[in-house]
Motif scaffolding. Structure first.
Motif, short mmCIF file in Angstrom:
data_model
loop_
_atom_site.label_atom_id
_atom_site.label_comp_id
_atom_site.label_asym_id
_atom_site.label_seq_id
_atom_site.Cartn_x
_atom_site.Cartn_y
_atom_site.Cartn_z
N PRO A 141 22.25 -34.20 35.32
CA PRO A 141 21.06 -33.74 34.58
C PRO A 141 19.75 -34.29 35.13
CG PRO A 141 22.83 -34.29 33.06
CD PRO A 141 23.30 -34.71 34.41
N GLU A 142 19.76 -35.55 35.58
CA GLU A 142 18.51 -36.11 36.10
C GLU A 142 18.08 -35.42 37.40
OE1 GLU A 142 21.88 -38.99 37.29
OE2 GLU A 142 21.31 -37.75 35.57
N ILE A 143 19.06 -34.98 38.20
CA ILE A 143 18.74 -34.24 39.43
C ILE A 143 18.20 -32.85 39.08
CG2 ILE A 143 19.67 -33.27 41.56
CD1 ILE A 143 19.42 -36.32 41.53
N GLN A 144 18.78 -32.24 38.06
CA GLN A 144 18.29 -30.94 37.61
C GLN A 144 16.84 -31.05 37.13
OE1 GLN A 144 20.97 -28.84 34.94
NE2 GLN A 144 22.74 -30.00 35.71
N ALA A 145 16.55 -32.12 36.37
CA ALA A 145 15.19 -32.32 35.86
C ALA A 145 14.21 -32.54 37.02
CB ALA A 145 15.16 -33.50 34.90
N LYS A 146 14.62 -33.32 38.01
CA LYS A 146 13.77 -33.55 39.17
C LYS A 146 13.49 -32.26 39.92
CE LYS A 146 14.99 -38.39 40.10
NZ LYS A 146 15.64 -39.33 41.08
N ARG A 147 14.49 -31.37 39.99
CA ARG A 147 14.28 -30.11 40.70
C ARG A 147 13.27 -29.23 39.97
NH1 ARG A 147 12.51 -27.20 43.31
NH2 ARG A 147 13.32 -25.66 44.77
N LEU A 148 13.30 -29.24 38.65
CA LEU A 148 12.31 -28.48 37.90
C LEU A 148 10.90 -29.01 38.19
CD1 LEU A 148 11.42 -26.44 35.74
CD2 LEU A 148 11.91 -28.19 34.01
N LEU A 149 10.74 -30.33 38.16
CA LEU A 149 9.43 -30.92 38.43
C LEU A 149 8.98 -30.66 39.86
CD1 LEU A 149 9.76 -34.36 36.58
CD2 LEU A 149 8.54 -32.32 35.82
N LEU A 150 9.92 -30.70 40.82
CA LEU A 150 9.57 -30.43 42.21
C LEU A 150 9.11 -28.99 42.39
CD1 LEU A 150 9.41 -31.24 45.17
CD2 LEU A 150 11.84 -30.66 45.39
N ALA A 151 9.83 -28.07 41.75
CA ALA A 151 9.44 -26.66 41.84
C ALA A 151 8.05 -26.44 41.26
CB ALA A 151 10.46 -25.79 41.12
N GLU A 210 28.28 -31.11 35.86
CA GLU A 210 27.33 -32.22 35.88
C GLU A 210 27.71 -33.30 36.88
OE1 GLU A 210 26.57 -33.76 32.02
OE2 GLU A 210 25.51 -31.95 31.33
N ASP A 211 28.99 -33.35 37.29
CA ASP A 211 29.35 -34.31 38.32
C ASP A 211 28.75 -33.90 39.66
OD1 ASP A 211 30.98 -32.06 38.33
OD2 ASP A 211 32.72 -33.11 39.13
N ASP A 222 18.87 -27.52 33.58
CA ASP A 222 19.30 -27.65 32.19
C ASP A 222 20.63 -26.93 31.93
OD1 ASP A 222 17.16 -29.28 31.21
OD2 ASP A 222 17.34 -28.22 29.30
N GLY A 223 21.57 -27.08 32.84
CA GLY A 223 22.91 -26.57 32.62
C GLY A 223 23.09 -25.09 32.88
N VAL A 224 22.12 -24.43 33.50
CA VAL A 224 22.23 -23.00 33.84
C VAL A 224 21.80 -22.82 35.29
CG1 VAL A 224 21.43 -20.67 33.35
CG2 VAL A 224 21.80 -22.28 31.46
#
Length: 372
Positions: free
Chosen positions: A100-110, A95-96, A235-237
């Motif tokens: 998590p917020e970057i991961q969430a943004k990537r899902l929305l961008l996709a 996560e460093d 989401d961690g995967v």
């Protein structure tokens, strides 16, 4: 463009990789000295990468440096598959590197990229007399069917993908309202769009980075490789799939595994450019039809093509590839290192000479050998 190659035999494995990286600017900008080959510090294992230079804008050199630093001293695994699993677990949990917020943004961008495309396709088929929701459903169904032709990702079940989408449902529905501002989406359309998000989490759809993990676990007698794909961390995967694997054994004593640009390496091994090899049967059939029509006779095209391909493959093996592979099979690990370097260097020189290419393979050539 990247050119990497791994050569494996019973003595060990040699890996070589160029260091050129291309920025998709206009015109393209090429930089050198970008590492694509990462040797594990204490084990006969190494990773090579091609395609995207990182994950979520974190470069592969940074990822691998942090991974090696995080591993327990003296940690070993029995098989190469366990090395793959351990690396993927680290990437997903870092996560460093991937907040998590970057991961969430990537899902929305996709999803924005996909839904923008689906909305255009749905509106093309729509008319004042038709319900946009019906058109959208047809487009989504076609997209989902196409998506299932991509490799199935590992590390996340369909049930877990549904749970991820449920956690992000509110943000995803806000995105729907942004993309379809003039349309009142039905409950069925919203569900269908959310299902495309589940597909994104369970199927490859595209390949950001292709990777080649090469080496030997503690129980592996001879070297092997795993060829795979990696994408974003959500989401961690980390999205990933194993595409193929192979191992040296008594039936398979030599393996040449290119990654990225491979046409020159295939030409060096087979003695014929792969594009020409793929075109020759077509040229043969065209000329065969011409000769048959001129003579007023009919010919069984399928039988003739099968015989042609069999003879051509036999000539390639007999005149060139068998001898090349036999030579590589007999080489020591140190000699394999020079052969791997030669293959990448020749690819870079061919790219440099070819006026139709931007010279996007080259720079320093990194080389490693893996032995017990």
């Amino acid at each position: 463009m990247t050119c990497c190659v791994a050569i494996l035999n019973r003595f060990g494995a040699a890996l070589a990789a160029d260091t050129a990286v291309t920025l998709e600017t206009n015109p393209p900008k090429i930089f050198h000295n970008h590492a694509k080959l990462f040797r594990y510090p204490h084990e006969p294992v190494a990773l090579m990468v091609a395609g995207n230079g990182g994950i979520l804008n974190v470069p592969w050199p940074v990822i691998m440096e942090r991974y090696f630093a995080a591993r327990a001293p003296g940690e070993r695994f029995d098989t190469l598959n366990e090395y793959w699993d351990d690396l993927m677990r680290f990437i997903g949990s870092a996560e460093d590197l991937f907040p998590p917020e970057i991961q969430a943004k990537r899902l929305l961008l996709a999803m924005k990229e996909l839904w923008d495309e689906l909305s255009v396709e749905g509106m093309i088929d729509g008319s004042p007399d038709r319900d946009f929701n019906d058109d959208l459903q047809q487009v989504v169904d076609a997209d989902r069917e196409a998506c299932r032709k991509w490799p199935r990702l590992e590390g996340r079940s369909e049930f877990e993908a549904q749970a991820v989408v449920a956690r992000h449902k509110e943000a995803l529905e806000e995105l729907m309202a942004e993309i379809f501002p003039m349309i009142e989406l039905s409950a069925r359309s919203k569900t269908a769009l959310l299902e495309t998000a589940e597909d994104y989490l369970t199927y490859a759809r595209s390949r950001n980075s292709e990777i080649l993990l090469v080496g030997m676990g503690e129980r592996d007698v001879f070297p092997r490789y795993i060829r795979g794909y990696t994408g974003a961390v959500i989401d961690g995967v980390v999205k990933r799939a194993r595409l193929s694997s192979a191992a040296i054994d008594h039936e398979n004593p030599i393996i040449v595994a290119p990654l990225g640009e491979r046409s020159t390496i295939d030409t060096l091994i087979d003695g014929i450019h792969p594009t020409l090899r793929s075109r020759l049967p077509e040229i043969f059939i065209e000329n065969l039809h011409g000769a048959a029509n001129g003579a007023g006779v009919s010919i069984d095209t399928a039988d003739a093509l099968g015989a042609f391909n069999e003879r051509l493959d036999g000539m390639i093996r007999g005149w060139h590839s068998d001898a090349m592979l036999s030579g590589l099979e007999a080489q020591s690990a140190e000699d394999l290192r020079e052969s791997a370097r030669w293959m990448v260097d020749t690819t870079a020189r061919m790219a440099w000479l070819n006026v139709q290419r931007p010279g996007d393979v080259g720079g320093r050539i990194d080389v490693e050998i893996l032995t017990r």
